[in-house]
Motif scaffolding. Sequence first.
Motif, short mmCIF file in Angstrom:
data_model
loop_
_atom_site.label_atom_id
_atom_site.label_comp_id
_atom_site.label_asym_id
_atom_site.label_seq_id
_atom_site.Cartn_x
_atom_site.Cartn_y
_atom_site.Cartn_z
N GLN A 1 -5.19 6.77 -1.34
CA GLN A 1 -6.31 6.10 -2.00
C GLN A 1 -7.18 5.31 -1.04
N GLN A 2 -6.91 5.42 0.26
CA GLN A 2 -7.61 4.58 1.24
C GLN A 2 -8.76 5.33 1.91
N ARG A 3 -9.98 4.97 1.55
CA ARG A 3 -11.13 5.53 2.23
C ARG A 3 -11.13 5.14 3.71
N TYR A 4 -10.58 3.99 3.99
CA TYR A 4 -10.47 3.51 5.38
C TYR A 4 -9.72 4.53 6.23
N ALA A 5 -8.64 5.09 5.69
CA ALA A 5 -7.87 6.09 6.43
C ALA A 5 -8.72 7.33 6.69
N ARG A 6 -9.52 7.72 5.71
CA ARG A 6 -10.40 8.87 5.90
C ARG A 6 -11.44 8.59 6.98
#
Length: 392
Positions: free
Chosen positions: A359-364
Amino acid sequence: MTAELGQRLKSVRKRRALTQQELADLSGLSVSRIRQLEQMEHQGVRLATLRQLAIALRCRTSDLQPNGATDTEHASVETSELWEPVRRALVAPPERPEDDDVPTNEAVDAAYRALMALVDAHRYRDIAAVLPGLLADAETLEGHEGRAIRARLLNLTAWMLVQNRQFDIAAMTVAQAIDVAPERGIAVGAVNAGVWSFLRQGDLAAAQSLAVKWADDIEPRFSTATPSQLALWGRLWLYVANVGVRDNTPGATDEALSLARAAAARIGREVLYDPNPNRPFGPVTVAQITAECAVISEQPSQALAIAEGLPTAILAPTSAPRLRHRLDIAHAHAQLRQFGDAVGVLRDVRSIAPEWLAQQRYARDILGTIVTERRTLTEDMRELADFVNLEY
């Protein structure tokens, strides 16, 4: 938003006596990108891009985003379907059969606290299955204690909805929790979820306004305040610091971190200001947010130095703040082009909390940087990119 962004960007650039090429040189963006933005030919401008422009133009990032959120990323269809029963329970609680036993405060509170093991493990599917019935039971509770239990449950629900990018219904749930809460100390827990939601969507002005308003409202007297009161207040200032670094206002960031650091020093240790195990505050939490601010301001070596000095046994490996800090470490490695180290951190996070990482856009964003910068990708990089649904 895009039309107003183009107009504002062009206006500020002209006020600074810069050509499009000069702004491109100062910001690190291409002149074609500057032209696209000013001519309103580009949709979906990210907050990080606006911050680059704001630094070059010597203005606030929020000056370039007149209509608020710029980073809202809606959940996948699968995630939305998972949380639809929770949405329905919040909007229109089901009627209870007349012959049903009336839920007691003790029973609902016990069920709420039993959820914390699932919350700690980030088992969203299991949580989403339990919440509708529990929310319906909480609707029947009355009195000060009943309202407090219901407010805490709504607070937790809002936090979970933000985590799973259900932003609209999360905002409604935050408002319900604040309205139901019998005292400010309970209401401010929901406020934290609201501020975090604004931050996740890139709405800097709304995040700052809400955090500062409540920080001023609950400001404790240090000589008599409880650890929980200090933690609630200090956590709000950490959000203000987060806004400040994104809004290109380093002075505001430093001041907010100083206030949070004072509260943490007064407490002297990490404490949970909420039954939710993902709500710690103390010296370690403040240091983690300081590292996050360093990463956002493109000082990766400073962030890694802070991380190196932190004790590893204070926060549980599954704690959301610690997981978020791990992403900051991965980001710092990526900024330094230490891509193998960055991927190693992401791989560790995936093994600890796969549902959280998905759920982490940061990881993307981190993986997107790696994919762009690397000439070839390792098997780990390709697998992680697929796992977090990185777009091609």
